[in-house]
Design a protein around this motif. Sequence first.
Motif, PDB file in Angstrom:
ATOM      1  N   MET A 250       0.827  -1.204   0.000  1.00  0.00           N
ATOM      2  CA  MET A 250       0.000   0.000   0.000  1.00  0.00           C
ATOM      3  C   MET A 250       0.860   1.251   0.000  1.00  0.00           C
ATOM      4  N   ARG A 251       1.901   1.269   0.824  1.00  0.00           N
ATOM      5  CA  ARG A 251       2.780   2.445   0.882  1.00  0.00           C
ATOM      6  C   ARG A 251       3.511   2.644  -0.434  1.00  0.00           C
ATOM      7  N   ARG A 252       3.984   1.545  -1.019  1.00  0.00           N
ATOM      8  CA  ARG A 252       4.687   1.659  -2.304  1.00  0.00           C
ATOM      9  C   ARG A 252       3.769   2.231  -3.372  1.00  0.00           C
ATOM     10  N   LEU A 253       2.551   1.735  -3.432  1.00  0.00           N
ATOM     11  CA  LEU A 253       1.604   2.225  -4.438  1.00  0.00           C
ATOM     12  C   LEU A 253       1.276   3.695  -4.206  1.00  0.00           C
ATOM     13  N   ARG A 254       1.054   4.049  -2.968  1.00  0.00           N
ATOM     14  CA  ARG A 254       0.783   5.454  -2.645  1.00  0.00           C
ATOM     15  C   ARG A 254       1.901   6.349  -3.162  1.00  0.00           C
ATOM     16  N   ASP A 255       3.129   5.888  -3.028  1.00  0.00           N
ATOM     17  CA  ASP A 255       4.277   6.708  -3.416  1.00  0.00           C
ATOM     18  C   ASP A 255       4.511   6.755  -4.918  1.00  0.00           C
ATOM     19  N   THR A 256       3.824   5.898  -5.684  1.00  0.00           N
ATOM     20  CA  THR A 256       3.937   5.968  -7.145  1.00  0.00           C
ATOM     21  C   THR A 256       3.004   7.012  -7.748  1.00  0.00           C
ATOM     22  N   GLY A 257       2.107   7.578  -6.935  1.00  0.00           N
ATOM     23  CA  GLY A 257       1.199   8.595  -7.443  1.00  0.00           C
ATOM     24  C   GLY A 257      -0.109   8.069  -7.985  1.00  0.00           C
ATOM     25  N   VAL A 258      -0.502   6.849  -7.593  1.00  0.00           N
ATOM     26  CA  VAL A 258      -1.800   6.340  -8.045  1.00  0.00           C
ATOM     27  C   VAL A 258      -2.925   7.160  -7.414  1.00  0.00           C
ATOM     28  N   SER A 259      -4.088   7.131  -8.052  1.00  0.00           N
ATOM     29  CA  SER A 259      -5.238   7.886  -7.563  1.00  0.00           C
ATOM     30  C   SER A 259      -6.229   7.044  -6.787  1.00  0.00           C
ATOM     31  N   SER A 260      -6.075   5.722  -6.829  1.00  0.00           N
ATOM     32  CA  SER A 260      -7.039   4.842  -6.170  1.00  0.00           C
ATOM     33  C   SER A 260      -6.377   3.500  -5.908  1.00  0.00           C
ATOM     34  N   ILE A 261      -6.583   2.954  -4.707  1.00  0.00           N
ATOM     35  CA  ILE A 261      -6.056   1.641  -4.336  1.00  0.00           C
ATOM     36  C   ILE A 261      -7.208   0.795  -3.814  1.00  0.00           C
ATOM     37  N   THR A 262      -7.312  -0.418  -4.336  1.00  0.00           N
ATOM     38  CA  THR A 262      -8.334  -1.360  -3.894  1.00  0.00           C
ATOM     39  C   THR A 262      -7.702  -2.420  -3.003  1.00  0.00           C
ATOM     40  N   SER A 263      -8.402  -2.751  -1.902  1.00  0.00           N
ATOM     41  CA  SER A 263      -7.857  -3.710  -0.948  1.00  0.00           C
ATOM     42  C   SER A 263      -8.962  -4.547  -0.327  1.00  0.00           C
TER      43      SER A 263
END
Length: 241
Positions: free
Chosen positions: A214-227
Amino acid sequence: MNTAAKPSNTAAKPLAVAHRGDPYRHRENTLPSVESALAAGADAVEVDVQLTRDRVPVLLHDRTLERLWGDSRSIDRVTTEQLAELRQGPLAVPTLAEAIEAVAAVDSRRLLIDLDDPVPVAATWSVVTELGAERSVAFCGPVTAMLAVRELAPAAEIALTWKQPRMPVRALLDDLRPRYLNPPFGLVTPEFTAAAAAQGLAVSTWTADLRRTMRRLRDTGVSSITSNRISVLRSVLDGRR
């Protein structure tokens, strides 16, 4: 979704999307699961839709009822009346209309409807329009399903599920007009996000269940994360332990 960051604004907090509700606490794609995800702070809840024998959209990922409900029948051979017989205490196979109403009861939350193929599209869109919910739902899925959505709903918000590292061709993007490119999390890098932004696309991604992911994805600049772990994702995005 409409509250998401523009593709160029990578500093904004990503949306937290609950995968099939809150499946570690309640059975996936049920109303208790949806409601639990909303209570945990989901910005949107992703659900899967299949059609019953009487062409009613219901929440179910699989084509059969075996895995979740212990019934080997295919969903397209079961009527909504017969589905009611599968109720297990507070758990039942809900209709799409029931899920839309549950999400609409919570301010600014949305339902993300995952469609694997074009078959349920027309019935799904009919339910959305009958409820006046056009602005409170969005759609995700592969090319064929999303093209069917776009044909019926010129203004619908679409996340194109995409499983290749290269960007979609321009002609497809022009026809489909997605807001999001929606790859699995393993494909997402800062370079992928930048390439999507160059095409005018935000990136939504799935399904991240580990904090470090989750942290890695957040730091790539994505606009939405599904979990599947919406409370954990909420805490990561909010900077809480």
